[in-house]
Design an enzyme around this catalytic site. Structure first.
Site, PDB file in Angstrom:
ATOM      1  N   LYS A 199       3.866  -5.214   8.684  1.00  0.00           N
ATOM      2  CA  LYS A 199       3.970  -4.384   7.815  1.00  0.00           C
ATOM      3  C   LYS A 199       5.302  -3.657   7.614  1.00  0.00           C
ATOM      4  O   LYS A 199       5.853  -3.215   8.671  1.00  0.00           O
ATOM      5  CB  LYS A 199       2.802  -2.947   7.992  1.00  0.00           C
ATOM      6  N   VAL A 232       3.174  -5.680   2.928  1.00  0.00           N
ATOM      7  CA  VAL A 232       2.546  -6.399   4.051  1.00  0.00           C
ATOM      8  C   VAL A 232       3.084  -7.964   3.823  1.00  0.00           C
ATOM      9  O   VAL A 232       2.921  -8.519   2.691  1.00  0.00           O
ATOM     10  CB  VAL A 232       1.022  -6.407   4.215  1.00  0.00           C
ATOM     11  N   GLY A 280       0.741  -1.169  -0.279  1.00  0.00           N
ATOM     12  CA  GLY A 280       0.151  -0.079   0.116  1.00  0.00           C
ATOM     13  C   GLY A 280       0.770   1.183  -0.007  1.00  0.00           C
ATOM     14  O   GLY A 280       2.056   1.112  -0.065  1.00  0.00           O
ATOM     15  N   GLY A 281       0.176   2.232   0.202  1.00  0.00           N
ATOM     16  CA  GLY A 281       0.890   3.491   0.209  1.00  0.00           C
ATOM     17  C   GLY A 281       2.147   3.778   1.066  1.00  0.00           C
ATOM     18  O   GLY A 281       3.250   4.346   0.855  1.00  0.00           O
ATOM     19  N   MET A 282       2.168   3.259   2.625  1.00  0.00           N
ATOM     20  CA  MET A 282       3.033   3.279   3.357  1.00  0.00           C
ATOM     21  C   MET A 282       4.050   1.966   3.506  1.00  0.00           C
ATOM     22  O   MET A 282       5.044   2.089   4.044  1.00  0.00           O
ATOM     23  CB  MET A 282       2.199   3.369   4.675  1.00  0.00           C
ATOM     24  N   ASP A 329      -8.895   7.214   5.907  1.00  0.00           N
ATOM     25  CA  ASP A 329      -8.451   6.680   4.587  1.00  0.00           C
ATOM     26  C   ASP A 329      -9.567   5.584   4.185  1.00  0.00           C
ATOM     27  O   ASP A 329      -9.007   4.685   3.988  1.00  0.00           O
ATOM     28  CB  ASP A 329      -7.161   6.578   4.286  1.00  0.00           C
TER      29      ASP A 329
END
Length: 256
Positions: free
Chosen positions: A41, A26, A21-23, A139
């Site tokens: 993560k 996983v 994902g954006g950050m 979000d």
């Protein structure tokens, strides 16, 4: 980039990548101390980031862990631990064999209203619990909702959520969230709040049934933000009995 079988924090054995994902990325992993599956993560490292910027990123990740750890709900992904290795933070979470709602929709097409109602009810309950302890997700979107093998829904990724009253660590003027699912007041530059989460969940349900977000999609982010900020969108055509509820959730007035 970490590799399968790497040991994180002398405890968590990486098994396989299951998403990104954006950050961060996983991983499915094994907690070798408690002998249970977990999700790890791995925070993205920005190319060319200065040591100070890297430290800010680590602080954001630790805030994510602390924020999410305050929330205990059967439809929210649980946060177990946060460990640092080689200057990088790893967030350790409940592992749920699942697909994102975004993937479910891409594979199977729009949901029927009764299917969306089940997902929406479960996610709404988790968000209500988050709001009760002062957490705004910021979000809510199909990509942050997990659908387990038995159909149960979970809200995930509080990576850009914040607890009200916490210090802001993000850059001045940065808009957080995914443009197509933002509330109008957030698109206009105002701070997200509990009502904004409700709007984003309404947008998610609309998209899940109608096959597109209320304000559409656009590679031109500014054009999309302008549409969202207007609060004007086509009335739903497939939502059936959910139409009044979804229209209430999508009210452009956050105090309404």
């Amino acid at each position: 980039m970490a590799e399968p079988q790497a040991l994180i924090g002398d405890r968590y054995r990486l098994l396989r990548r299951v998403g990104s994902g954006g950050m961060g990325v996983v991983w499915e992993a094994s907690d070798e101390r408690l002998e249970r599956p977990v999700a790890l993560k791995q925070l993205h490292r920005q190319s060319g980031a200065s040591p100070a910027e890297a430290e800010v990123a680590n602080r954001r990740a630790m805030r994510e862990a602390r924020t999410a750890a305050r929330l205990h709900h059967p439809h929210a992904v649980s946060m177990f631990d946060a460990v640092e290795q080689d200057g990088q933070l790893w967030l350790v979470m409940q592992f749920i064999p699942s697909m994102t709602l975004a993937a479910v929709l891409a594979e199977g097409g729009p949901l029927e209203p009764h299917e969306a109602a089940k997902v929406g009810g479960q996610v709404a309950a988790a968000l209500a619990a988050a709001h009760k302890v002062g957490i705004v997700h910021r979000d809510v979107k199909p990509g942050n909702i997990l659908i387990a093998d038995d159909g149960t829904a979970f809200i995930s990724d509080f990576g850009i959520a914040y607890a009200l009253g916490d210090a802001t660590l993000t850059s001045s003027g940065m808009i957080h969230g995914t443009p197509a699912y933002l509330a109008p007041e957030v698109a206009r530059g105002n701070e997200a709040n509990f009502a904004s989460d409700v709007f984003s969940l309404g947008s998610t349900l609309y998209s899940s049934i109608e096959g597109r977000p209320p304000f559409g999609t656009d590679d031109n982010t500014m054009a999309l933000l302008h549409r969202v900020a207007s609060g004007q969108f086509p009335a739903p055509q497939r939502c059936g009995a959910l139409t009044p509820l979804i229209m209430d959730m999508l009210s452009p007035d956050p105090t309404g």
